[in-house]
Structures are given as C-alpha cells and as structure tokens.
Design a protein around this motif. Structure first.
Motif, PDB file in Angstrom:
ATOM      1  N   PHE A   1       0.837  -1.197   0.000  1.00 41.99           N
ATOM      2  CA  PHE A   1       0.000   0.000   0.000  1.00 41.99           C
ATOM      3  C   PHE A   1       0.875   1.251   0.000  1.00 41.99           C
ATOM      4  O   PHE A   1       0.440   2.337  -0.391  1.00 41.99           O
TER       5      PHE A   1
ATOM      6  N   GLU B   1      -8.474  -2.457   1.544  1.00 47.29           N
ATOM      7  CA  GLU B   1      -7.606  -3.269   0.687  1.00 47.29           C
ATOM      8  C   GLU B   1      -7.269  -4.597   1.364  1.00 47.29           C
ATOM      9  O   GLU B   1      -7.278  -5.658   0.731  1.00 47.29           O
TER      10      GLU B   1
ATOM     11  N   ARG C   1      -8.507  -8.282  -0.045  1.00 47.47           N
ATOM     12  CA  ARG C   1      -7.530  -9.327  -0.337  1.00 47.47           C
ATOM     13  C   ARG C   1      -7.823 -10.602   0.471  1.00 47.47           C
ATOM     14  O   ARG C   1      -7.726 -11.719  -0.045  1.00 47.47           O
TER      15      ARG C   1
ATOM     16  N   ARG D   1     -14.246  -2.554  -6.264  1.00 44.78           N
ATOM     17  CA  ARG D   1     -12.905  -2.193  -5.828  1.00 44.78           C
ATOM     18  C   ARG D   1     -12.907  -1.788  -4.357  1.00 44.78           C
ATOM     19  O   ARG D   1     -13.969  -1.630  -3.746  1.00 44.78           O
ATOM     20  N   ALA D   2     -11.730  -1.606  -3.809  1.00 40.61           N
ATOM     21  CA  ALA D   2     -11.606  -1.095  -2.443  1.00 40.61           C
ATOM     22  C   ALA D   2     -11.663   0.425  -2.478  1.00 40.61           C
ATOM     23  O   ALA D   2     -11.037   1.056  -3.338  1.00 40.61           O
TER      24      ALA D   2
END
Length: 502
Positions: free
Chosen positions: A225, A276, A280, A292-293
């Motif tokens: 990240f 995120e 995952r 999406r995040a």
C-alpha cells in the motif's frame, strides 16, 4: 564507523514510542499506596529541613547542568501526608510532551471504565441471499486502537461461515464514526510522516504504520500500500540514510549512503488500507468481489447509515485498561488520539465550547479536548488556564502545570482504577520507554516519559524508604547538545534518598 539516519526532522523526538510491545504481569512492579489527600484543598509546601534540602539539591542539579537556561518545572508531593516537597515553577504553564497521556488515561479510565471496549464491524446494505451480497460490503470502525490484519481475518471467517460467496459491489473502509481532523491540533507538518504522527482514523489498522527497510541498497516496504523508490549507495566515510514520505501520499523516497534502515512510516488513509486488506482476505478465501476497495469519511456522501444496514460480523478490541497499558508503556500516540476522540464522541455535549459557533462546527477531536479540560477543572486537578489540544502530547499547543499532572497522579492513586493505571506506567530500567533508563532505580520508580524536540518530561511515582512520592519533572526549551533526559533522571533518583540529603 558511525551511522547517521537523516529524516529531515529529529527522528526520535515527538513522544517516543518503543519498538516492542510489553507483556508484563498486571501486578504493578511498584506498589502504590492509596492516599487520602483532599484535592479540594490547596497543597502546602513543606518547611521540613530535609524537604527544603531536597528542593535545594534539585535546583543545584539544574544549575550545574548544560540545561540551566532551559525552563524547568518540578513538583513532588507525598502520598502519605500530602505535603509538597518540591514546587519549582509548579503552577507555571509548560508543554508536557507525552506526560499528557497521564491526563488522557485518567479521564478515560474514570469516564469510560477500565472494561470499555471498541467494536469493529462489517455491514451490508442488504442481507446475504443465496451466498450473494448485492451491494457494497462495508468495514466500519468505531475507533479501536488495536484493530489489525488478524482482526480482519476473524471478520472474514464469520462472513464466510454465513455462506458468502460473492459481493456485487465495492469493499468500503468507513471511518465516518469520528467527525473532525485525523491529525492533532498543533502537530508540526514534518512529523506526520512518521509512525508517531499517524492519523487517528476511526478505522485504524496495524497501528497505521509501515516498515521501510533496505535490501542491497533498494528500499522495501512491509506493505505494498506504500510505494517506495530511490536507492542508497555504498558507505563512504559515514553511513547516512534519508527517508521522506510525501505529504498526503503513500510514496516514500530513500537516499544516501548505507545498507541499514529500519524506519516506521505513517500510512496515509488507513481506512482505504483496511478496505484493501479486507478485499484481499476475502478473495483469498474464495469470495468473489466485483468492485474495488475504497474509503468513506464523515464528509462523504457514501458513508454508511448504520441504522439501516445489516451487521454481518464484528470483533471487539482489548479492554481500555489493556489499551492504556500498551499506550503508556510504549507511548503510543495513536491510542491516545483515538481515546481523545471517543471521549469527544460520547461526552462532548457535556463540555460545551465557549464559542457557540465553534460548538456547532467542532469535531470529536476538539470535543474530546474540551471533555478532558472540563473533567480536570471539575475535579480540582487544574485551573482553566491550561490548554488541551490533543491526547498524546505531540501538539506544541498543549500547556499544563507540573502541579496539575501531580494532582492527576494523586487522583489516580486514590481511584478505583489505581491498579490499572499504575500497571500502565513504565518501570525504571525494566520495560517500556524506561527500559534503558533509571536502571539504578528499578523497583522504586514507575513513570511516564515524554519527549518532543526541545521538550522532556517524566512523571509518576517514586518509592523511598519511608513513603511514596508522586513527582513531575518538566524541561522546556532544552536546546543544549547533550541528552537532557540524563538531568531529568538525576533529579528523579535524587528523590529516593530524601532523608540523607544535607
């Protein structure tokens, strides 16, 4: 060969946090007796010969040091009879650095209770139907200081057990529980890239930090990240490695000469990072995600309406007593800031601002500061002259008196949470931020340290042969070249043999 770590700021300033988390027993290493001091009454300076001699000796220690021109405040009071042994500038205003966490701890333990816990939940706007969630899946934080990747894993296990196979929507990290600023009022801009300046997000994860290391001259991050770039060259005359995280970005640049680096960087937008991590982990468990995040805060039109959503999973934090213990042992600024905001969220209405317009607009951070100040004045700990701008002491705008911290220590010693508070303080020469300090006072001093650039503090309890003392030592404007903590420690150890001072 010496090593120099260049960070564009003084790396070890700003309320030092230890690398290690403590796991000591819950029994305080120094037993603090319950006192019966009436804080409604003025505390009187002692005229006993040995007490006068102690005050004189402390003045001499300061006068003979490199930091004689700094501002020093010292307050020492006996828990046995309430007499004040030392009162050097005790009612003057000082920046406390991390001694501020004593005030945050005492107010939180009193108002929230030692068993208070935070909850972190996963919500859907709809229920799971035939293994499918139609719409976004939201990770919603309430300000837990210890939420981490392991907690995410426990949430995913609960969701999976409910038969979730697919999310037809986005994974949202929602930090809208807290309104207001995520950075403290009065923090300097060049400190917020470091772990101790991490954002106080209602959805914090992994202490909102990433570790930056070097491998063959190339920088690495513990989380993808955070984007890293740059490189270091072989060592020439000295090892000097620089690290810079851009403001409001998760981009880190490394440069210089050397092979060694172990830096901890604050992660920008921890709510998005949390999303995120959750996305995952869901995908790793075979759950399909079509979106999406992303993240949402209190200003976002996409923030979750908890009342109309469906809670699919939840985890609880450790209790407040344990959070305070970790916070004070290792001086964790993030925990202090999240505690400040939960105080503002829950009790802000009881501490109105002097300005009605500010009252309407203020966030939970500002409200929390008002709650702490009101509690301190209501309980005769401090006067209205003090200024509270954050929970950790990183702010340059915090101003309290040595006596106010001393009175807070007295209150804590007499409180129902005395054991929990005492157990949170670092033990001299043993653990936390005192692991490498005051080794000759092990078992005799427990105290909270504080350090930001040009400011040092130490406040806690010292056990002499005859009594237990609450003490506070402040040093402001310490611009000397040597380590001012050595002078602070010399003052602290001088308290242990008060009967032998001539």
């Amino acid at each position: 060969m010496s090593a120099f770590f260049c960070s564009l700021i003084f790396l070890f300033s700003a309320c030092f946090q230890s690398n290690q988390t403590q796991t000591e027993t819950e029994i305080p290493a120094v037993e603090i007796p319950a006192s019966q001091i009436n804080l409604d009454e003025p505390l009187v300076i002692s005229e006993k010969a040995e007490d006068v001699a102690l005050a004189k000796r402390i003045d001499e220690i300061i006068a003979q040091s490199e930091f004689r021109n700094a501002r020093w405040g010292v307050f020492v009071v006996s828990l046995k009879d309430g007499r004040v042994l030392v009162a050097r500038e005790a009612q003057k205003l000082f920046n406390p650095a991390s001694a501020q966490k004593i005030l945050t701890s005492v107010v939180a333990l009193d108002k929230l209770g030692a068993d208070f816990r935070w909850k972190t939940s996963v919500y859907g706007k709809n229920e799971i139907t035939d293994g499918i969630l139609d719409g976004d899946l939201t990770l919603y934080g309430n300000g837990a200081p210890d939420f981490d990747a392991e907690g995410v894993g426990r949430l995913v296990a609960q969701i999976k057990a409910k038969g979730l196979r697919e999310v037809k929507g986005d994974i949202v990290g929602d930090e809208s529980f807290f309104k207001g600023d995520k950075l403290g009022d009065g923090w300097t801009w060049n400190e917020i890239q470091w772990y101790y300046g991490a954002e106080a997000s209602a959805l914090s994860v992994n202490r909102n930090l990433a570790k930056i290391t070097l491998q063959n001259g190339k920088p690495n991050s513990s989380s993808d990240f955070v984007e890293v770039s740059g490189e270091t060259k072989p060592v020439e005359d000295i090892e000097a490695v620089g690290v810079k995280r851009e403001l409001a970005q998760n981009k880190v640049y490394v440069w210089g000469n050397g092979n060694n680096l172990n830096a901890r960087i604050a992660v920008e937008n921890p709510a998005l990072w949390s999303a995120e991590i959750l996305k995952r982990e869901l995908e790793k468990n075979g759950i399909k995600i079509s979106g999406r995040a992303k993240s949402a805060d209190w200003k976002s039109s996409e923030k979750l309406n908890v009342e109309s959503a469906f809670e699919l999973a939840s985890v609880e934090s450790a209790n407040l007593a344990e959070i305070v213990r970790r916070m004070n042992k290792d001086s964790v600024n993030l925990s202090a800031e999240l505690i400040l905001r939960i105080l503002g969220k829950k009790f802000g209405e009881t501490a109105p601002d002097e300005n009605p317009q500010t009252q309407k607009l203020r966030g939970d951070d500002s409200a929390g500061a008002s709650v702490i100040k009101k509690w301190l004045t209501d309980n005769k700990i401090a006067s209205s002259e003090i200024k509270i701008h954050d929970g950790s002491g990183l702010s340059r705008l915090d101003f309290v008196t040595p006596e106010s911290i001393g009175r807070a220590l007295i209150f804590a010693a007499q409180s129902k949470f005395a054991g929990e508070f005492n157990n949170s303080l670092p033990v001299a020469g043993t653990d936390g931020t005192l692991r490498g300090r005051l080794g000759n006072a092990s078992g005799k001093i427990i105290a909270k340290t504080g350090s930001i650039k040009y400011v040092g503090s130490l406040a806690g309890f010292a056990k002499t042969k005859d009594e237990t003392l609450a003490f506070v030592i402040f040093c402001n404007n310490a611009t000397g070249k040597s380590d001012y903590s050595l002078v602070i420690d010399q003052i602290a150890t001088s308290l242990l043999d008060t009967k032998q001072i001539n």
